[in-house]
Design a protein around this motif. Structure first.
Motif, PDB file in Angstrom:
ATOM      1  N   LYS A  12       0.837  -1.202   0.000  1.00  0.00           N
ATOM      2  CA  LYS A  12       0.000   0.000   0.000  1.00  0.00           C
ATOM      3  C   LYS A  12       0.873   1.253   0.000  1.00  0.00           C
ATOM      4  N   ASN A  13       1.930   1.260   0.832  1.00  0.00           N
ATOM      5  CA  ASN A  13       2.838   2.406   0.872  1.00  0.00           C
ATOM      6  C   ASN A  13       3.542   2.590  -0.473  1.00  0.00           C
ATOM      7  N   ALA A  14       3.914   1.485  -1.113  1.00  0.00           N
ATOM      8  CA  ALA A  14       4.550   1.576  -2.431  1.00  0.00           C
ATOM      9  C   ALA A  14       3.582   2.190  -3.436  1.00  0.00           C
ATOM     10  N   TYR A  15       2.325   1.771  -3.386  1.00  0.00           N
ATOM     11  CA  TYR A  15       1.323   2.319  -4.306  1.00  0.00           C
ATOM     12  C   TYR A  15       1.098   3.805  -4.043  1.00  0.00           C
ATOM     13  N   LEU A  16       1.025   4.189  -2.766  1.00  0.00           N
ATOM     14  CA  LEU A  16       0.835   5.604  -2.419  1.00  0.00           C
ATOM     15  C   LEU A  16       2.033   6.446  -2.855  1.00  0.00           C
ATOM     16  N   GLN A  17       3.243   5.882  -2.756  1.00  0.00           N
ATOM     17  CA  GLN A  17       4.425   6.597  -3.236  1.00  0.00           C
ATOM     18  C   GLN A  17       4.316   6.858  -4.733  1.00  0.00           C
ATOM     19  N   ARG A  18       3.835   5.886  -5.470  1.00  0.00           N
ATOM     20  CA  ARG A  18       3.668   6.060  -6.921  1.00  0.00           C
ATOM     21  C   ARG A  18       2.661   7.157  -7.232  1.00  0.00           C
ATOM     22  N   LEU A  19       1.566   7.160  -6.466  1.00  0.00           N
ATOM     23  CA  LEU A  19       0.556   8.189  -6.711  1.00  0.00           C
ATOM     24  C   LEU A  19       1.094   9.587  -6.441  1.00  0.00           C
ATOM     25  N   ASN A  20       2.056   9.697  -5.522  1.00  0.00           N
ATOM     26  CA  ASN A  20       2.678  10.984  -5.206  1.00  0.00           C
ATOM     27  C   ASN A  20       3.849  11.305  -6.131  1.00  0.00           C
ATOM     28  N   GLY A  21       4.113  10.449  -7.108  1.00  0.00           N
ATOM     29  CA  GLY A  21       5.174  10.695  -8.073  1.00  0.00           C
ATOM     30  C   GLY A  21       6.555  10.283  -7.601  1.00  0.00           C
ATOM     31  N   GLU A  22       6.624   9.553  -6.507  1.00  0.00           N
ATOM     32  CA  GLU A  22       7.912   9.094  -5.983  1.00  0.00           C
ATOM     33  C   GLU A  22       8.236   7.718  -6.561  1.00  0.00           C
ATOM     34  N   VAL A  23       9.515   7.332  -6.447  1.00  0.00           N
ATOM     35  CA  VAL A  23       9.944   6.006  -6.899  1.00  0.00           C
ATOM     36  C   VAL A  23       9.863   5.059  -5.699  1.00  0.00           C
ATOM     37  N   ASP A  24       9.243   3.903  -5.922  1.00  0.00           N
ATOM     38  CA  ASP A  24       9.120   2.923  -4.840  1.00  0.00           C
ATOM     39  C   ASP A  24      10.003   1.712  -5.127  1.00  0.00           C
ATOM     40  N   ASP A  25      10.050   0.774  -4.181  1.00  0.00           N
ATOM     41  CA  ASP A  25      10.904  -0.414  -4.302  1.00  0.00           C
ATOM     42  C   ASP A  25      10.435  -1.382  -5.385  1.00  0.00           C
ATOM     43  N   TYR A  26       9.204  -1.268  -5.836  1.00  0.00           N
ATOM     44  CA  TYR A  26       8.635  -2.250  -6.758  1.00  0.00           C
ATOM     45  C   TYR A  26       8.370  -1.676  -8.152  1.00  0.00           C
ATOM     46  N   SER A  27       8.908  -0.495  -8.443  1.00  0.00           N
ATOM     47  CA  SER A  27       8.619   0.159  -9.728  1.00  0.00           C
ATOM     48  C   SER A  27       9.123  -0.646 -10.919  1.00  0.00           C
ATOM     49  N   LEU A  63       9.296  -3.985 -10.889  1.00  0.00           N
ATOM     50  CA  LEU A  63       8.645  -5.303 -10.878  1.00  0.00           C
ATOM     51  C   LEU A  63       7.170  -5.276 -11.251  1.00  0.00           C
ATOM     52  N   TYR A  64       6.413  -4.312 -10.699  1.00  0.00           N
ATOM     53  CA  TYR A  64       4.958  -4.320 -10.834  1.00  0.00           C
ATOM     54  C   TYR A  64       4.456  -2.991 -11.357  1.00  0.00           C
ATOM     55  N   ASN A  65       3.362  -3.062 -12.144  1.00  0.00           N
ATOM     56  CA  ASN A  65       2.680  -1.826 -12.524  1.00  0.00           C
ATOM     57  C   ASN A  65       1.608  -1.528 -11.468  1.00  0.00           C
ATOM     58  N   ASN A  66       0.854  -0.442 -11.641  1.00  0.00           N
ATOM     59  CA  ASN A  66      -0.129  -0.025 -10.631  1.00  0.00           C
ATOM     60  C   ASN A  66      -1.226  -1.068 -10.408  1.00  0.00           C
ATOM     61  N   SER A  67      -1.743  -1.659 -11.473  1.00  0.00           N
ATOM     62  CA  SER A  67      -2.828  -2.636 -11.301  1.00  0.00           C
ATOM     63  C   SER A  67      -2.325  -3.903 -10.603  1.00  0.00           C
TER      64      SER A  67
END
Length: 154
Positions: A62-77, A79-83
């Motif tokens: 969830k935190n990784a997804y929220l980081q993506r929504l805020n335009g930040e780079v997360d640990d799973y960028s 490996l996984y897309n948003n869906s």
């Protein structure tokens, strides 16, 4: 000097249920079924472990997804897309919820077990109880049919 007549000790199923409700396994101790207590605590500990594990993984994704929504780079960028992240989050959330249900079921089974055990404490399990079975044939208008007869003695 008159002797006091001892009345038989009444074993209360209600008391066993209440004890197990307050402290899991206490009703089993009251019923003198000590071997069940480690099973109850191992079951509860295992289900609580899975609640915690699934909650931690849900929070991580969830935190990784929220980081993506805020335009930040997360640990799973990479490996996984948003869906896919949403699917993984749903998976761990569902597992956490199922673990809660299992924990509640174990807790309720602990109470039911204490109550049933207390009710059956005085149940007669003598050698006079038998259950015998034998094959037999039944005459019908269409011929002979095979059957199994059961005979219970108590």
């Amino acid at each position: 000097m008159a002797q006091k007549s001892e009345s038989p000790k009444i074993h209360s199923a209600h008391k066993a249920s209440v004890l197990s409700t307050i402290i899991p396994g206490a009703g089993q101790v009251y019923n003198k079924k000590y071997w069940k207590v480690p099973i109850i605590y191992a079951s509860l500990a295992t289900s609580i472990y899975f609640i915690n594990e699934n909650q931690n993984k849900y929070t991580t994704y969830k935190n990784a997804y929220l980081q993506r929504l805020n335009g930040e780079v997360d640990d799973y960028s990479e490996l996984y897309n948003n869906s896919q992240l949403i699917t993984i989050m749903d998976y761990y959330e569902r597992n956490r919820d199922v673990s809660y249900i299992i924990t509640a079921a174990i807790y309720l089974l602990n109470i039911v077990d204490a109550s049933v055990d207390a009710h059956l404490l005085d149940f007669d399990v003598s050698d006079e109880l038998t259950l015998s079975y034998a094959p037999s044939f039944i005459n019908t208008p269409h011929g002979k049919n095979t059957s199994l007869s059961l005979k219970m003695n108590f």
